[in-house]
Design an enzyme around this catalytic site. Sequence first.
Site, PDB file in Angstrom:
ATOM      1  N   SER A 170       0.970  -1.298  -0.081  1.00 32.17           N
ATOM      2  CA  SER A 170      -0.130  -0.125   0.116  1.00 32.17           C
ATOM      3  C   SER A 170       0.965   1.158   0.033  1.00 32.17           C
ATOM      4  O   SER A 170       2.065   1.266   0.484  1.00 32.17           O
ATOM      5  CB  SER A 170      -0.918   0.021   1.243  1.00 32.17           C
ATOM      6  OG  SER A 170      -1.509   1.321   1.617  1.00 32.17           O
ATOM      7  N   TYR A 203      -1.014   0.338  10.920  1.00 30.68           N
ATOM      8  CA  TYR A 203      -1.234  -0.120   9.636  1.00 30.68           C
ATOM      9  C   TYR A 203      -0.123   0.043   8.607  1.00 30.68           C
ATOM     10  O   TYR A 203       0.332  -0.632   7.759  1.00 30.68           O
ATOM     11  CB  TYR A 203      -2.638   0.283   8.892  1.00 30.68           C
ATOM     12  CG  TYR A 203      -2.822  -0.310   7.843  1.00 30.68           C
ATOM     13  CD1 TYR A 203      -3.591  -1.437   7.666  1.00 30.68           C
ATOM     14  CD2 TYR A 203      -2.855   0.408   6.423  1.00 30.68           C
ATOM     15  CE1 TYR A 203      -3.838  -2.050   6.205  1.00 30.68           C
ATOM     16  CE2 TYR A 203      -3.076  -0.010   5.217  1.00 30.68           C
ATOM     17  CZ  TYR A 203      -3.756  -1.338   5.097  1.00 30.68           C
ATOM     18  OH  TYR A 203      -4.149  -1.946   3.888  1.00 30.68           O
TER      19      TYR A 203
END
Lengths: 249, 445
Positions: free
Chosen positions: A142, A155
């Site tokens: 990501s 995250y």
Amino acid sequence: MRNALGSVDTVLLLGGRSEIGLAVVERLVRAGASRVVLAARGGTAPAERLRELGAEVHVLDFDASRPETHPALIEEAAAKLGDLDVVIPAFGVLGSQAVYDDDPVAAARDVAVNFGGHVSAGLAAARRLREQGHGALVVLSSVAGVRVRKANFVYGSAKAGLDGFAQGLADSLHGTGVRVVLVRPGFVIGRMTRGMTPAPMSVTADAVADAVVEALGSGRGTVWVPARLRPVFAVMRILPRDVWRRMPR
Amino acid sequence: MTPLTGWGRTAPTPATVLRPRSADEAAALLKEAGRRGVVARGLGRAYGDAAQNAGGLVLDCAALAPSWSLDEETGLVTASAGMSLHDLMTALLPRGWFVPVTPGTRYVTVGGAVAADVHGKNHHADSSFGAHLRSLRLLTADGTLRTLGPGDDLFWATVGGMGLTGVVVEAAFRCVPVETSRMRVDVRRTRDLEETLEVMTAGDHDYRYTVAWIDLLARGGRMGRSVLTRGDHARLDELPPRARRDPLAFGPRPRLSAPPWVPDGLLNRATIGAFNALWYGRAPADRRGLIQGVAPFFHPLDGVGGWNRMYGSRGFVQYQFVVPFGAEDTLRRIVERLSRAGVVSFLTVLKRFGEGTPGMLSFPMPGWTLALDIPVGQDGLAAMLTEFDGWVAAAGGRLYLAKDSRMSAATMAATYPRLEEWRAIRRRADPDGLFVSDLARRLRL
């Protein structure tokens, strides 16, 4: 086996209910893949749609948080499919940073899935692919991991770890016939991000899947979705720390 | 590990490559095969993945004990599997013998010719390579060397069996006597596909060797226009006086070589269109009795070493199918569709097949076969060829395994009716599945 025009025959999806994962599998089946394993917690995953498209679909029980089960799962999938042409670990959890701040144990648990689970599943898959001498491992990183932000650094740091893991793994597999496709999406609108305000340049699971399938066909090793995130993050990466710190989200 | 591809240079996979020089060495090397098995490879002229084995062992058999013998009375030739047809022609032609079947290249091994049951321009008259075989020596999974004849099941599982029953070590086959090393050739142009089919149907039986080259880029009323090349071995009295002094000479001119690097997209609609127009335009409308050497007649592309590189880095696929006589509509539909899609195919050839062999996975059957090369990268190519697969299967036809690099296991199972029978024989000869290839995995043979 992948054929001369890039179609594959078998696909293993880890995280068998993942929107992005299923969107990739569906595209591969439409392009000719005939056997699929969906591995998901509780052994339930939406197999019907793929079966309607003509694929033979097996659903296996899979727990991303139990790395000790991952090697056996890869072997079980290979027993069902034969050679694994494409392996897609697409599982993941996204909690809010505020919750993690109050619950460090929950944060560690989610990092164990988002990073540790991908390491054990990725290495187990890589061992099998290396022995086969062919196959592709899709790693869903990501942009959150490209430069970690204060708004979601738990995250983001797991994704940063995964991104580094994928780069190292890709290099270690060079010359073995096995490919790693490293995917760096921006904000993906979908079930995982429901209730959150989409970031600029957000994309859908379908757009990510299109990019993954294109990369599998073209041989590209790193994919940004959308593609213009790449130059954007070339700049983001070098922004001075005190500017970056003020990023609103 | 060495990355290997077929002639089309697509889908490379790495394998451990070993070069046995004798049958004994090959038998010893079989023990080196691990879980990923082993397959024999010859000169790598199969277009797809037939002689690749990802992560496993590949026996490069091109150096396998080069030896041959000829019975001058009967023309029976016994040759080791690593001999190429080029080597054999060089040895046999000066003695007045010619191989019974040659494909479009001389650079295939005897082992490969058996494994693919290759065919040539004489298929309508003489069938394929397997029809001329008298015996085979096959190294099987248990490490024993078996001598097989046309009475054995395993013989016909091996002919056309793509190397999946064992390693062919030697083959004995009947050659044909010739008076000269030249061909007497008639060339004729046709204006469209209908005329091509008509002329071939009416006249093929007058020649031992025939083939049509189709200009796939011609459209409308000229669609399917072709140059027919048909010939026989020239008799001594047909040679010009000068050539009669050395009627059996065989020395193909030294080969040109394709440059090591070629820009992608060199062969495109414009260049191939121009080439096709030139080729068609240059061909005589109807010329008889042309005297030509064996090499230019049978193997025009062998004149350019490494011509497969001309298609660029992404490689190319060859699509070769056969449909039975009576299914001409399927052939027409495919040619129309290719012509309309502007598919860039260099040297598309059409041929009438005669009787096939009892080889269970052998490709030829009585009917029409069309073969075309297509560079990888044309939009919609995969979907179009998959659609063709369906038409070919519905017409009772099939695709040639030595050329295939992309069909599905389902198409394979639907179009080779004797696949189960072949599998049963293979299981008996190789119960643990020692012999395996990328093609075998892809098509779940």
